[in-house]
Write a protein that holds these residues in place. Sequence first.
Motif, short mmCIF file in Angstrom:
data_model
loop_
_atom_site.label_atom_id
_atom_site.label_comp_id
_atom_site.label_asym_id
_atom_site.label_seq_id
_atom_site.Cartn_x
_atom_site.Cartn_y
_atom_site.Cartn_z
N ASP A 1 0.79 -1.40 -0.04
CA ASP A 1 0.09 -0.09 0.19
C ASP A 1 0.76 1.21 -0.09
O ASP A 1 0.27 2.41 -0.02
CB ASP A 1 -0.91 0.06 1.21
CG ASP A 1 -1.76 -1.18 1.18
OD1 ASP A 1 -2.55 -1.39 0.17
OD2 ASP A 1 -2.17 -1.66 2.23
N THR A 2 2.29 1.11 0.03
CA THR A 2 2.96 2.29 -0.28
C THR A 2 2.92 2.86 -1.60
O THR A 2 2.98 2.32 -2.49
CB THR A 2 4.48 1.73 -0.07
OG1 THR A 2 4.45 1.22 1.16
CG2 THR A 2 5.51 3.15 -0.01
N ASP A 3 2.69 4.53 -1.47
CA ASP A 3 2.39 4.93 -2.73
C ASP A 3 3.97 5.20 -3.53
O ASP A 3 4.76 5.40 -2.67
CB ASP A 3 2.11 6.40 -2.22
CG ASP A 3 0.72 6.52 -1.80
OD1 ASP A 3 -0.07 5.60 -2.22
OD2 ASP A 3 0.42 7.45 -1.10
N ALA B 1 0.86 7.35 -11.06
CA ALA B 1 1.10 7.23 -9.47
C ALA B 1 0.27 6.38 -8.91
O ALA B 1 -1.11 6.27 -9.56
CB ALA B 1 0.86 8.63 -8.86
N GLY B 2 0.51 5.73 -8.01
CA GLY B 2 -0.53 4.60 -7.29
C GLY B 2 0.25 3.93 -6.21
O GLY B 2 1.46 3.99 -5.88
N THR B 3 -0.32 2.79 -5.61
CA THR B 3 0.33 2.03 -4.68
C THR B 3 1.41 0.91 -5.39
O THR B 3 1.03 0.78 -6.48
CB THR B 3 -0.78 1.44 -3.61
OG1 THR B 3 -1.36 0.38 -4.68
CG2 THR B 3 -1.52 2.35 -2.91
N GLU C 1 1.19 16.87 -3.49
CA GLU C 1 0.00 15.95 -3.64
C GLU C 1 -0.84 16.47 -4.76
O GLU C 1 -1.56 15.74 -5.51
CB GLU C 1 -0.68 16.10 -2.45
CG GLU C 1 0.02 15.11 -1.05
CD GLU C 1 -0.55 15.27 0.16
OE1 GLU C 1 -1.67 16.01 0.41
OE2 GLU C 1 0.13 15.13 1.15
N LYS D 1 -2.46 9.74 -10.89
CA LYS D 1 -2.95 8.65 -10.03
C LYS D 1 -3.89 7.97 -10.95
O LYS D 1 -4.58 8.24 -11.57
CB LYS D 1 -3.67 9.27 -8.91
CG LYS D 1 -2.63 9.39 -7.66
CD LYS D 1 -3.32 9.84 -6.33
CE LYS D 1 -2.40 10.17 -5.17
NZ LYS D 1 -2.97 10.28 -3.85
#
Length: 285
Positions: A217-219, A235-237, A264, A271
Amino acid sequence: MLYIIGLGLGDERDITLRGLDAVKKCEKVYIEAYTSLLSFGLSTDGLSTLEKLYGKPIILADRETVEEKVDNILSEARGSDVAFLVVGDPFGATTHTDLVVRAKTLGVDVKVVHNASVMNAIGICGLQLYCYGETVSIPFFTETWRPDSFYEKIQRNRNLGLHTLCLLDIRVKEPTLESLCRGRKQYEPPRYMTINTAIEQLLKVEQKHGESAYNEDTDCVGFARLGSEDQMVVAGTMRQLGMVDFGKPLQCLVIVGKTHPVEEEMLEFYKIGSENSEEKGNGIV
């Protein structure tokens, strides 16, 4: 004079005017061909494209040439102008300091022409460059060789809230183990690590150490073909990026640290599943 010239990241047009001027006055032109590659690769067509622009032939300098026969290049540079072309920047992701040191030791004059590198091109995702920690390299694992010294560095970066750039393995003209044992070199086919493989290996190392440096679950941010017309930024986990097809090489991965609201806001454009993720120009398909 030895000119060490950065070519940038995209195609033949990314060389600077200063770099192009230097190439055109050199008697011999070498291109380093094992730490990176331009978006069109180093195929016969790719080389001919460069040769057409420069108006002269280019000599391919593989790992063996650079590491074992570089004195021949330096000897030529003592009596004439020689260009040594490097994808990206000469002192970017893979430095060529050893070449400069050896040249200066032999009394060869050196001029460096800089260009864009993966080290600054990753700024396109919005993560601020001065918020990165130590860069790490992720090598291909084998059944008997699984180095993981990068784990401690990633953990240290994340403890400090810093982002981590992971450079992914490139294996070009690597001799096979069998051929080394026989004393006659035979080479493996070229291999370029994908983000998917990197994430798979990273998670295996986390499972081994179990110190929660990162998890599924780390970005993260995945990059493919930075600087080219079809570059891709997602971008994502880790779990999400592990299922994305990033296409052709070269690829790299950033493990996200502590983020600023401005970072962000920019990341949101890249994302997976965001409203903006299909807008033209953000590299997501």
